[in-house]
Design a protein around this motif. Structure first.
Motif, mmCIF file in Angstrom:
data_model
loop_
_atom_site.group_PDB
_atom_site.id
_atom_site.type_symbol
_atom_site.label_atom_id
_atom_site.label_comp_id
_atom_site.label_asym_id
_atom_site.label_seq_id
_atom_site.Cartn_x
_atom_site.Cartn_y
_atom_site.Cartn_z
ATOM 1 N N VAL A 54 -9.087 13.960 -1.367
ATOM 2 C CA VAL A 54 -8.900 12.726 -0.601
ATOM 3 C C VAL A 54 -7.495 12.732 0.009
ATOM 4 O O VAL A 54 -7.313 12.398 1.184
ATOM 5 C CB VAL A 54 -9.142 11.482 -1.484
ATOM 6 C CG1 VAL A 54 -8.732 10.208 -0.762
ATOM 7 C CG2 VAL A 54 -10.597 11.418 -1.924
ATOM 8 N N PHE A 55 -6.502 13.113 -0.780
ATOM 9 C CA PHE A 55 -5.123 13.217 -0.286
ATOM 10 C C PHE A 55 -5.067 14.148 0.930
ATOM 11 O O PHE A 55 -4.491 13.802 1.963
ATOM 12 C CB PHE A 55 -4.213 13.748 -1.410
ATOM 13 C CG PHE A 55 -2.852 14.163 -0.950
ATOM 14 C CD1 PHE A 55 -1.836 13.227 -0.792
ATOM 15 C CD2 PHE A 55 -2.571 15.491 -0.671
ATOM 16 C CE1 PHE A 55 -0.574 13.609 -0.363
ATOM 17 C CE2 PHE A 55 -1.325 15.881 -0.249
ATOM 18 C CZ PHE A 55 -0.316 14.942 -0.090
ATOM 19 N N ALA A 56 -5.662 15.327 0.815
ATOM 20 C CA ALA A 56 -5.646 16.301 1.909
ATOM 21 C C ALA A 56 -6.332 15.753 3.157
ATOM 22 O O ALA A 56 -5.854 15.940 4.277
ATOM 23 C CB ALA A 56 -6.293 17.609 1.462
ATOM 24 N N ALA A 57 -7.442 15.040 2.976
ATOM 25 C CA ALA A 57 -8.154 14.445 4.113
ATOM 26 C C ALA A 57 -7.310 13.359 4.780
ATOM 27 O O ALA A 57 -7.285 13.252 6.010
ATOM 28 C CB ALA A 57 -9.493 13.872 3.653
ATOM 29 N N ALA A 58 -6.607 12.575 3.982
ATOM 30 C CA ALA A 58 -5.738 11.530 4.534
ATOM 31 C C ALA A 58 -4.614 12.145 5.351
ATOM 32 O O ALA A 58 -4.304 11.685 6.457
ATOM 33 C CB ALA A 58 -5.164 10.669 3.412
ATOM 34 N N LYS A 59 -4.010 13.203 4.830
ATOM 35 C CA LYS A 59 -2.902 13.862 5.529
ATOM 36 C C LYS A 59 -3.384 14.589 6.783
ATOM 37 O O LYS A 59 -2.666 14.668 7.775
ATOM 38 C CB LYS A 59 -2.171 14.835 4.588
ATOM 39 C CG LYS A 59 -1.401 14.130 3.498
ATOM 40 C CD LYS A 59 -0.344 13.209 4.085
ATOM 41 C CE LYS A 59 0.539 12.588 3.038
ATOM 42 N NZ LYS A 59 1.602 11.777 3.617
ATOM 43 N N LYS A 60 -4.606 15.102 6.744
ATOM 44 C CA LYS A 60 -5.174 15.761 7.925
ATOM 45 C C LYS A 60 -5.431 14.727 9.024
ATOM 46 O O LYS A 60 -5.134 14.963 10.190
ATOM 47 C CB LYS A 60 -6.468 16.477 7.558
ATOM 48 C CG LYS A 60 -7.115 17.187 8.725
ATOM 49 C CD LYS A 60 -8.387 17.900 8.305
ATOM 50 C CE LYS A 60 -9.020 18.589 9.513
ATOM 51 N NZ LYS A 60 -10.306 19.186 9.176
ATOM 52 N N ALA A 61 -5.970 13.581 8.633
ATOM 53 C CA ALA A 61 -6.277 12.529 9.598
ATOM 54 C C ALA A 61 -5.013 11.908 10.190
ATOM 55 O O ALA A 61 -4.951 11.616 11.376
ATOM 56 C CB ALA A 61 -7.129 11.443 8.939
ATOM 57 N N ARG A 62 -4.012 11.736 9.350
ATOM 58 C CA ARG A 62 -2.755 11.114 9.779
ATOM 59 C C ARG A 62 -1.635 11.622 8.873
ATOM 60 O O ARG A 62 -1.441 11.115 7.768
ATOM 61 C CB ARG A 62 -2.877 9.598 9.683
ATOM 62 C CG ARG A 62 -1.709 8.889 10.295
ATOM 63 C CD ARG A 62 -1.883 7.386 10.289
ATOM 64 N NE ARG A 62 -0.539 6.856 10.117
ATOM 65 C CZ ARG A 62 -0.233 5.777 9.450
ATOM 66 N NH1 ARG A 62 -1.170 5.071 8.886
ATOM 67 N NH2 ARG A 62 1.001 5.387 9.338
ATOM 68 N N PRO A 63 -0.893 12.636 9.322
ATOM 69 C CA PRO A 63 0.109 13.269 8.456
ATOM 70 C C PRO A 63 1.142 12.329 7.848
ATOM 71 O O PRO A 63 1.655 12.596 6.766
ATOM 72 C CB PRO A 63 0.776 14.294 9.387
ATOM 73 C CG PRO A 63 -0.268 14.597 10.416
ATOM 74 C CD PRO A 63 -1.013 13.303 10.619
ATOM 75 N N ASP A 64 1.445 11.221 8.499
ATOM 76 C CA ASP A 64 2.447 10.300 7.964
ATOM 77 C C ASP A 64 1.841 9.196 7.088
ATOM 78 O O ASP A 64 2.537 8.294 6.647
ATOM 79 C CB ASP A 64 3.265 9.680 9.094
ATOM 80 C CG ASP A 64 2.422 8.835 10.046
ATOM 81 O OD1 ASP A 64 1.191 9.039 10.118
ATOM 82 O OD2 ASP A 64 2.997 7.969 10.739
ATOM 83 N N CYS A 65 0.549 9.283 6.793
ATOM 84 C CA CYS A 65 -0.126 8.271 5.974
ATOM 85 C C CYS A 65 0.360 8.354 4.522
ATOM 86 O O CYS A 65 0.248 9.404 3.884
ATOM 87 C CB CYS A 65 -1.639 8.479 6.018
ATOM 88 S SG CYS A 65 -2.552 7.285 4.999
ATOM 89 N N PRO A 66 0.898 7.261 3.998
ATOM 90 C CA PRO A 66 1.289 7.278 2.592
ATOM 91 C C PRO A 66 0.056 7.285 1.684
ATOM 92 O O PRO A 66 -0.941 6.617 1.971
ATOM 93 C CB PRO A 66 2.096 5.994 2.412
ATOM 94 C CG PRO A 66 1.823 5.156 3.605
ATOM 95 C CD PRO A 66 1.236 6.014 4.664
ATOM 96 N N VAL A 67 0.146 8.062 0.606
ATOM 97 C CA VAL A 67 -0.949 8.154 -0.363
ATOM 98 C C VAL A 67 -0.368 7.913 -1.752
ATOM 99 O O VAL A 67 0.664 8.483 -2.113
ATOM 100 C CB VAL A 67 -1.637 9.535 -0.317
ATOM 101 C CG1 VAL A 67 -2.743 9.617 -1.374
ATOM 102 C CG2 VAL A 67 -2.191 9.829 1.069
ATOM 103 N N ILE A 68 -1.046 7.062 -2.507
ATOM 104 C CA ILE A 68 -0.670 6.778 -3.888
ATOM 105 C C ILE A 68 -1.830 7.206 -4.781
ATOM 106 O O ILE A 68 -2.974 6.832 -4.533
ATOM 107 C CB ILE A 68 -0.370 5.278 -4.098
ATOM 108 C CG1 ILE A 68 0.832 4.858 -3.248
ATOM 109 C CG2 ILE A 68 -0.129 4.975 -5.578
ATOM 110 C CD1 ILE A 68 1.104 3.357 -3.275
ATOM 111 N N PHE A 69 -1.520 7.994 -5.801
ATOM 112 C CA PHE A 69 -2.523 8.388 -6.791
ATOM 113 C C PHE A 69 -2.496 7.413 -7.957
ATOM 114 O O PHE A 69 -1.437 6.885 -8.325
ATOM 115 C CB PHE A 69 -2.209 9.780 -7.362
ATOM 116 C CG PHE A 69 -2.736 10.936 -6.573
ATOM 117 C CD1 PHE A 69 -3.696 10.807 -5.591
ATOM 118 C CD2 PHE A 69 -2.253 12.209 -6.839
ATOM 119 C CE1 PHE A 69 -4.171 11.896 -4.889
ATOM 120 C CE2 PHE A 69 -2.718 13.308 -6.146
ATOM 121 C CZ PHE A 69 -3.676 13.159 -5.171
#
Length: 113
Positions: A54-69
């Motif tokens: 999911v993290f990788a997909a978020a970064k692929k869609a929008r590299p500057d998208c913050p992700v919290i696990f």
């Protein structure tokens, strides 16, 4: 977990966020491929795709998208946290966490340039 999704949805909605939830990793990845998001919160271990996927997909869609696990496990056998931190993970919340701690991490992730 449904109860955690509902709680997070309610907490974020009450502070003015527009929230969409996914029931598993597969649905989350599909949602990320359909449109960009301002923030992604993902459990590390869930059905379908993993939190790292999911993290990788978020970064692929929008590299500057913050992700919290989020995780309830102290041990991360796939080293998802380490790999994602090297690639821009914003934060990790260990369950159970308090609402104020959660909101502080969300605000911090959203405030980063």
């Amino acid at each position: 977990e449904e109860i955690i999704r509902e709680t997070i949805h309610d907490v974020l909605t009450k502070v003015g966020c527009v929230v969409e939830t996914a029931r598993d990793g597969d649905q989350a990845v599909a949602m990320l491929s359909a449109r960009p998001y301002d923030l992604v919160l993902s459990d590390i271990k869930m059905p379908g795709k993993s939190g790292y996927e999911v993290f990788a997909a978020a970064k692929k869609a929008r590299p500057d998208c913050p992700v919290i696990f989020m995780t309830g496990f102290g041990y991360d056998p796939n080293h998802s946290i380490i790999r994602a931190r090297q690639e821009g993970l914003s934060a990790v919340l260990f369950k159970p966490f308090k609402v104020d701690e959660f909101l502080a991490e969300v605000r911090g992730a959203m405030a980063r340039p």
